[in-house]
Motif scaffolding. Structure first.
Motif, PDB file in Angstrom:
ATOM      1  N   VAL A 286      51.335  -2.488  53.145  1.00 11.93           N
ATOM      2  CA  VAL A 286      52.717  -2.248  53.580  1.00 11.93           C
ATOM      3  C   VAL A 286      53.571  -1.852  52.377  1.00 11.93           C
ATOM      4  O   VAL A 286      54.373  -0.900  52.453  1.00 11.93           O
ATOM      5  N   ARG A 287      53.407  -2.551  51.272  1.00  9.68           N
ATOM      6  CA  ARG A 287      54.188  -2.215  50.073  1.00  9.68           C
ATOM      7  C   ARG A 287      53.903  -0.779  49.620  1.00  9.68           C
ATOM      8  O   ARG A 287      54.808  -0.029  49.237  1.00  9.68           O
ATOM      9  N   ARG A 288      52.649  -0.398  49.654  1.00 14.18           N
ATOM     10  CA  ARG A 288      52.264   0.951  49.227  1.00 14.18           C
ATOM     11  C   ARG A 288      52.927   2.013  50.118  1.00 14.18           C
ATOM     12  O   ARG A 288      53.481   2.993  49.613  1.00 14.18           O
ATOM     13  N   GLU A 289      52.878   1.801  51.431  1.00 10.15           N
ATOM     14  CA  GLU A 289      53.483   2.764  52.350  1.00 10.15           C
ATOM     15  C   GLU A 289      54.994   2.847  52.163  1.00 10.15           C
ATOM     16  O   GLU A 289      55.572   3.947  52.151  1.00 10.15           O
ATOM     17  N   ARG A 290      55.634   1.682  52.013  1.00  9.19           N
ATOM     18  CA  ARG A 290      57.087   1.694  51.846  1.00  9.19           C
ATOM     19  C   ARG A 290      57.474   2.309  50.502  1.00  9.19           C
ATOM     20  O   ARG A 290      58.500   2.989  50.392  1.00  9.19           O
ATOM     21  N   SER A 315      58.872  -4.229  36.164  1.00  5.58           N
ATOM     22  CA  SER A 315      57.541  -4.019  35.584  1.00  5.58           C
ATOM     23  C   SER A 315      56.435  -4.284  36.603  1.00  5.58           C
ATOM     24  O   SER A 315      55.383  -3.630  36.568  1.00  5.58           O
ATOM     25  N   SER A 316      56.651  -5.224  37.517  1.00  7.72           N
ATOM     26  CA  SER A 316      55.647  -5.515  38.547  1.00  7.72           C
ATOM     27  C   SER A 316      55.497  -4.316  39.479  1.00  7.72           C
ATOM     28  O   SER A 316      54.381  -3.966  39.886  1.00  7.72           O
ATOM     29  N   PHE A 317      56.621  -3.680  39.819  1.00  3.40           N
ATOM     30  CA  PHE A 317      56.577  -2.490  40.664  1.00  3.40           C
ATOM     31  C   PHE A 317      55.881  -1.343  39.937  1.00  3.40           C
ATOM     32  O   PHE A 317      55.060  -0.620  40.517  1.00  3.40           O
ATOM     33  N   ARG A 322      51.007   2.250  39.414  1.00  7.79           N
ATOM     34  CA  ARG A 322      49.866   2.778  38.659  1.00  7.79           C
ATOM     35  C   ARG A 322      48.550   2.426  39.344  1.00  7.79           C
ATOM     36  O   ARG A 322      47.597   3.210  39.328  1.00  7.79           O
ATOM     37  N   ARG A 323      48.512   1.239  39.945  1.00 12.98           N
ATOM     38  CA  ARG A 323      47.288   0.836  40.647  1.00 12.98           C
ATOM     39  C   ARG A 323      47.093   1.656  41.915  1.00 12.98           C
ATOM     40  O   ARG A 323      45.970   2.044  42.249  1.00 12.98           O
ATOM     41  N   TRP A 324      48.188   1.898  42.651  1.00 18.18           N
ATOM     42  CA  TRP A 324      48.096   2.637  43.913  1.00 18.18           C
ATOM     43  C   TRP A 324      47.879   4.136  43.705  1.00 18.18           C
ATOM     44  O   TRP A 324      47.056   4.762  44.350  1.00 18.18           O
ATOM     45  N   PHE A 325      48.715   4.720  42.804  1.00 15.52           N
ATOM     46  CA  PHE A 325      48.809   6.180  42.723  1.00 15.52           C
ATOM     47  C   PHE A 325      48.362   6.759  41.384  1.00 15.52           C
ATOM     48  O   PHE A 325      48.430   7.983  41.189  1.00 15.52           O
ATOM     49  N   LYS A 326      47.966   5.871  40.444  1.00 19.27           N
ATOM     50  CA  LYS A 326      47.540   6.316  39.106  1.00 19.27           C
ATOM     51  C   LYS A 326      48.681   6.977  38.346  1.00 19.27           C
ATOM     52  O   LYS A 326      48.442   7.750  37.400  1.00 19.27           O
ATOM     53  N   GLN A 327      49.921   6.680  38.755  1.00 16.15           N
ATOM     54  CA  GLN A 327      51.101   7.232  38.098  1.00 16.15           C
ATOM     55  C   GLN A 327      52.213   6.195  38.088  1.00 16.15           C
ATOM     56  O   GLN A 327      52.265   5.313  38.954  1.00 16.15           O
TER      57      GLN A 327
END
Length: 341
Positions: A286-290, A315-317, A322-327
């Motif tokens: 859900v966090r990734r989609e939002r 920093s947590s965001f 980076r983990r989700w999108f490599k950016q």
């Protein structure tokens, strides 16, 4: 999720009444995993079975066998929200009751009403039952509260403070002196009947509702129909909806979501596992989609996005992106801004 749900508006004035009777409403609510603060969230829903059992326990703990009737006296049709407005904008009382019965699923799919005009046209019956589960028999308190509230609502539709049904029918046995039932309903109450019902008159259901508005009714019917159709049904859908509500508060956890669903955290984990899911996995999804949706808004500050996703630190965001999108989030937004329209 197992079993039908009901809106927390069913517990309107529950806390106030329990305190007035000398009880501790918060402690009673927590016995059934219902967070007290949830009663202030009008769109929240909890298991119907939990509410039915709560009413029974409350009556026992307070030694008030009339608790269900007492609660019905301090509630009105506002607990069903827009369903009441649809009924008020129907052309006559019978049509209003039909609308009430048709759209009550907005309030709870486990509450079933029906206006029987056929069995005896001179004595139409407004019947009521709970559909909770084959192995669960609704308690007397919930049934008597429902009958008392139904009686009150019909009187409001008739705009008649002195309204009383011809007869009130109950499937259960009498548990109070008949004089108390008659005082509450203003008419005779019969027990061990085949259905829970209000027996009305042909003239009552034919009464026009002068204030009805055809256009307003159509608008409300469309709104409620869409709400019922789009209501989350699976564990995934219900938990996703709860995560969306809780993320901006910074208090989105398994325990908090379980409280919103009025189930034990282990029960929630098991229900998700039945669909091949875990809570942490769904939270991350859900966090990734939002995040993708929010980053597409060029004017939304990064700190605001982090907060909406439930992160206390920017920093947590950044780490999650980076983990989700490599950016990093700034790179994602920059790339989106350079995409052709």
């Amino acid at each position: 999720m197992s079993g039908p749900l009901i809106r927390t508006t069913a517990l309107t004035n529950y806390r106030e009444l329990v305190r007035e009777l000398g009880g501790n409403p918060e402690a009673l609510l927590r016995r059934f995993n219902i967070a007290p603060d949830l009663l202030d969230v009008h769109y929240a829903m909890v298991p119907l079975q939990s509410v039915v059992q709560l009413f029974e326990l409350t009556a026992t703990e307070l030694d008030r066998p009339d608790f269900g009737l007492s609660l019905s006296r301090v509630q009105d049709w506002n607990i069903v929200g827009p369903v009441a407005l649809i009924a008020r904008n129907s052309p006559d009382v019978g049509a209003a009751i039909d609308d009430f019965a048709h759209f009550i699923g907005f309030y709870s799919p486990g509450a079933v009403f029906e206006l029987d005009r056929v069995s005896d046209p001179e004595a139409p019956r407004l019947t009521f039952r709970f559909e909770v589960g084959k192995r669960f028999e609704p308690g007397r308190q919930a049934v008597e509260r429902a009958l008392g509230l139904m009686h009150h609502i019909v009187g409001m539709l008739l705009d008649d403070p002195g309204f009383h049904a011809q007869t009130v029918l109950c499937r259960h046995a009498s548990a109070l002196p008949q004089v108390l039932y008659r005082k509450h309903f203003g008419t005779r109450v019969l027990f061990l009947q085949e259905a829970n019902a209000l027996v009305l008159t042909r003239q009552q259901i034919a009464r026009p509702i002068d204030s009805h508005n055809k256009m307003m009714r159509a608008f409300l019917v469309d709104f409620v129909s869409r709400e019922i159709e789009e209501r989350p049904r699976t564990a995934r859908e219900q938990v996703t909806a709860a995560i969306d509500r809780l993320l901006p508060t910074g208090r989105c956890s398994l325990v908090a979501v379980a409280q919103q669903q009025a189930v034990h955290p282990r029960t929630l984990q098991r229900q998700l596992a039945d669909e091949g899911l875990t809570f942490l996995g769904l939270l991350d999804s859900v966090r990734r989609e939002r995040a993708q949706e929010y980053l597409a808004e060029p004017a939304m500050p990064m700190t605001q996005i982090a907060g909406l996703l439930g992160y206390a630190e920017q920093s947590s965001f950044n780490h999650a992106c980076r983990r989700w999108f490599k950016q990093a989030p700034q790179q994602i937004r920059l790339a989106r801004s350079s995409d052709p329209p």
